[in-house]
Design an enzyme around this catalytic site. Structure first.
Site, short mmCIF file in Angstrom:
data_model
loop_
_atom_site.label_atom_id
_atom_site.label_comp_id
_atom_site.label_asym_id
_atom_site.label_seq_id
_atom_site.Cartn_x
_atom_site.Cartn_y
_atom_site.Cartn_z
CG HIS A 30 25.41 -1.43 49.29
ND1 HIS A 30 26.54 -2.02 49.61
CD2 HIS A 30 25.11 -1.14 48.14
CE1 HIS A 30 26.74 -2.62 48.42
NE2 HIS A 30 26.12 -2.06 47.43
CB CYS A 77 25.83 -3.02 32.26
SG CYS A 77 26.90 -1.86 32.34
CE LYS A 91 30.90 4.91 40.30
NZ LYS A 91 30.77 4.34 39.02
CE LYS A 135 36.93 -4.74 48.76
NZ LYS A 135 36.03 -5.82 49.02
N1 MSP Z 1 20.96 -5.05 42.18
C1 MSP Z 1 21.00 -3.56 41.68
C2 MSP Z 1 19.54 -3.05 42.39
C3 MSP Z 1 18.30 -3.83 41.97
S1 MSP Z 1 16.79 -2.97 42.48
C4 MSP Z 1 15.56 -4.08 41.72
C5 MSP Z 1 21.96 -2.57 42.25
N2 MSP Z 1 22.64 -3.18 43.21
S2 MSP Z 1 23.94 -2.41 43.91
O1 MSP Z 1 24.44 -3.13 44.94
O2 MSP Z 1 24.81 -1.88 43.04
O3 MSP Z 1 23.32 -1.21 44.74
C6 MSP Z 1 23.00 -0.06 44.17
C7 MSP Z 1 22.32 1.10 45.14
O4 MSP Z 1 23.35 0.95 46.17
C8 MSP Z 1 22.24 2.34 44.86
O5 MSP Z 1 21.08 2.49 44.04
C9 MSP Z 1 22.13 3.01 45.88
O6 MSP Z 1 21.03 2.84 46.68
C10 MSP Z 1 23.22 2.36 46.97
N3 MSP Z 1 24.62 2.98 46.56
C11 MSP Z 1 25.75 2.55 46.11
N4 MSP Z 1 26.79 3.20 46.16
C12 MSP Z 1 26.54 4.49 46.46
C13 MSP Z 1 27.02 5.57 46.81
N5 MSP Z 1 28.44 5.66 46.72
N6 MSP Z 1 26.36 6.60 47.24
C14 MSP Z 1 24.96 6.45 47.62
N7 MSP Z 1 24.38 5.36 47.37
C15 MSP Z 1 24.93 4.12 46.59
O7 MSP Z 1 22.19 -1.59 41.55
#
Ligand code: MSP
Length: 671
Positions: free
Chosen positions: A24, A138, A308, A311
């Site tokens: 994030h 999902c 990947k 946790k």
């Molecule tokens: N809630 C949805 C997004 C809704 S937007 C209208 C979601 N949330 S999430 O908490 O799963 O966050 C996903 C986002 O976190 C990814 O799109 C990316 O921006 C970031 N990342 C989460 N894990 C990541 C990595 N391991 N590497 C890079 N970014 C990643 O999906």
């Protein structure tokens, strides 16, 4: 300066079913940096982030923790906000899908959708019966192709899907297929990088299916206006955040300026959620009669050990720990510098420490402390007089003083920021830092200081050096705002000067200092020499700061070296340099910059690992002759043994192999 524009930058809103992690942080740091870069350029930019708090997953997690969902969401959202504060992320607004303003905006948006007609005159939203497989993780329905057998497992979560029969509302996405394709093909919706654009276009070519936009089974969400038995599908709820946060509910000023009036509406995200952003979101906006995003950038995934982050498996990178140990700026710098933003890349602690010591402690830290220590010593602690005429010498400080060449450098670096090529921008900036360091060695101000007749020359040089440092500091400030602030504080400049890329703004007579170490080295120098071979191969950027100067002018973060840095021929003769021929080359999975090479040395074959993958395709390399350091102690890079090091120059961080201008026998010594 280009014409002032209005930009809107967003991150995804993050699920609160877990605490924030470094993935994030990656997107959020990038959004913060591009926002700061655009503001420096004189543009207006609005940066939104937030949390996605509805849906079955979050409801379940809260239940498992034994707390009411809202209370649970409040706790996790506070963790996100605190991480952003620690990282120096300055968003303009933070939207939560449980905010009242969001619910109001979503209701207005739904009303528009519910009465919208498709381009071929049908209802954009309709009720239908759904039967099929549903993945609760999902929060989506799955086709046969998205299931693994036996057990009807979701291919993403590898957990069983549930057979579902529901009456739902559907959005007629299929009716917007041609429109979406045209928007993307004409780059009115620009999807980057190009690979992702192709991916989305190929999904469109396979045909878009309508999707359900409500859930009868879920309770924790926003009720469908006029039908309280249903809540809105979590992705419809979530995507709307990009407009509800701006006050879409009453079409306020912010909404009009930053959504309707923006030159660029940019959504940043990880690659796994582009379909929602590139297909569902623009189509719904089109149906509602609202403008679509203009740019969608999907960055790559951060992995560790090629896997990947997760946790459950313990494969994590602890952002909090990194910030505590090395500071927010180092974390921001590393994440934006190390990987190529559009691509996946692998995190290692070793790379973090290597980059910290080489780029931050050595190159930048030394430059600032050397220059200021000299200015304080040789100019009575004050900024010297401003040299007006251009000097006859030509070095980077003159290039920076010259308006035309400075403008070209600045435009190039901004161009890279704009393209979200953060590592490219930083490589270019570090190239300037390296050249400023080299100029200190070449001009040897400590020699000038010995001769009273060279006083003016000394002061002129130091003024240009300090101004050069100020300009590069402005240029990296979007990535490292705290360090930039600290440096500007040491230079004693005004807030306005600290943001300006004009020349000659450091006021003569202003007091400098005190000089504080910016990035104290993590590893000792001794450890470094042992690792040097490894770093040379791994490192991509140009390095400055390797030059030597008298001990008393050095940063207190650096161990002592002698004044005369030259070596004698016997020392050089210890290096066994040879002509080698590349037999084959291959990529190393999880290491974007490295290639594994098998090389022929005449009487033996060796395996080496070289950091040239970004500049050379493996297929191009077979048969090429290279210069090889043949008596280097073996090193392991990403677990692969390397028995030697090839020679290459580095042009803006891109390696260029040393070659021969006539045919030379393999194995021949190079002297
Ligand atoms: N809630 C949805 C997004 C809704 S937007 C209208 C979601 N949330 S999430 O908490 O799963 O966050 C996903 C986002 O976190 C990814 O799109 C990316 O921006 C970031 N990342 C989460 N894990 C990541 C990595 N391991 N590497 C890079 N970014 C990643 O999906």
């Amino acid at each position: 300066m280009s014409r002032q524009k209005i930009f809107y930058h967003t991150t995804p809103i993050y699920y609160v079913n877990d605490v924030p992690h470094v993935g994030h942080a990656y997107t959020t740091i990038a959004a913060d940096a591009i926002t700061r870069a655009r503001r420096l350029r004189g543009h207006t930019a609005f940066f939104l982030t937030g949390t996605d708090e509805h849906g079955q997953n979050i409801e379940r997690t809260a239940r498992e923790k034994g707390v009411p969902p809202q209370e649970y969401c409040d706790g996790i959202t506070a963790r996100f906000k605190s991480l952003w504060a620690r990282l120096g992320v300055e968003y303009d607004d933070f939207i939560r899908t449980t905010d009242q303003r969001h619910a109001h905006g979503v209701e207005r948006f739904w009303e528009l959708l519910a009465r919208a007609r498709t381009p071929d005159g049908r209802d954009a939203v309709y009720r239908d019966h759904y039967t099929g497989w549903y993945c609760p993780r999902c929060e989506g329905f799955k086709d046969d192709g998205e299931l693994t057998q036996p057990g009807n497992l979701c291919i993403v979560h590898e957990l069983p899907c549930e057979w579902t029969e529901e009456e739902n509302y559907f959005f007629r996405l299929s009716a917007y297929e041609d429109w979406i394709r045209r928007e993307i093909e004409n780059d009115r919706i620009r999807i980057e990088p190009a690979g992702r654009r192709n991916e989305v276009l190929s999904v469109i070519r396979q045909g878009l299916k309508d999707f359900s936009v409500s859930r009868a089974r879920v309770k924790w969400g926003i009720k469908v206006p006029g039908d309280p038995e249903h809540v809105l599908y979590v992705w419809v709820d979530a995507l709307s955040n990009y407009i509800t946060a701006l006050g879409f509910a009453d079409r306020g000023e912010r909404y009009r300026s930053f959504w309707e009036g923006a030159s660029e509406r940019l959504h940043l995200m990880g690659k796994e959620i582009i379909r929602f952003h590139c297909l569902y979101w623009p189509a719904m906006l089109k149906a509602a009669g609202l403008p679509a995003p203009t740019r969608i950038f999907a960055h790559g995934w951060l992995t560790r050990g090629g896997k990947k982050l997760s946790k459950t498996t313990g494969n994590v990178i602890d952002a909090d720990q990194l910030i505590t140990a090395y500071g927010a700026d180092a974390v921001r710098y590393f994440f934006l510098r190390e990987g190529s933003f559009g691509q996946d890349w692998d995190y290692t602690d070793d790379a973090f420490v290597g980059r910290f010591d080489a780029d931050l402690a050595n190159d930048l830290g030394n430059l600032v402390s050397r220059a200021l220590t000299m200015a304080i010593r040789y100019c009575d602690g004050r900024s010297p007089a401003r040299p007006v005429p251009m000097p006859k010498t030509s070095g980077i400080e003159e290039e920076l003083q010259n308006d035309a060449s400075r403008a070209a450098l600045v435009a190039e670096i901004y161009g890279r920021y704009e393209a979200l090529d953060f590592s490219g921008a930083l490589i270019r900036i570090w190239n300037l830092i390296g050249r400023l360091n080299q100029r200190i060695v070449a001009r040897a101000p400590w020699e000038m200081a010995k001769d009273p007749a060279r006083r003016e020359e000394l002061h002129d040089f130091l003024y240009r050096l300090i101004e050069g440092i100020r300009v590069v500091t402005v240029l990296f400030s979007p990535v490292m705002p705290n360090a930039a602030c600290k440096i500007m504080g040491m230079l004693g400049v005004t807030e306005e000067t600290a943001r300006s890329l004009d020349w000659g703004l450091v006021d003569p007579g202003v007091s400098f200092g005190p000089v504080e170490p910016l990035f104290p080295r993590i590893r000792s120098k001794k450890h470094d020499s042992a690792q040097k071979a490894t770093r040379n191969v791994e490192s991509k950027g140009e390095k400055g700061g390797g030059e030597k100067m008298p001990d008393d002018q050095k940063s207190n973060t650096v161990a002592t070296d002698s004044v005369d840095d030259r070596i004698d021929i016997a020392e050089f003769a210890r290096i066994d340099l040879r002509v080698a021929r590349i037999i084959r080359a291959e990529r190393i999975s999880g290491a974007n910059r490295l290639l594994k090479l098998e090389v022929d040395l005449g009487n033996e074959t060796r395996q080496i690992v070289a950091g040239i993958a970004e500049a050379y395709e493996p297929e191009q390399l077979a048969g090429r002759k290279i210069a090889l350091v043949a008596n280097l102690k073996p090193a392991r890079l990403r677990g692969i043994e390397s028995n030697g090091m090839l020679l290459a120059a580095s042009v803006d961080g891109r390696p260029v192999l040393c070659t021969f201008d006539a045919d030379v026998p393999v194995g021949m010594p190079i002297k």
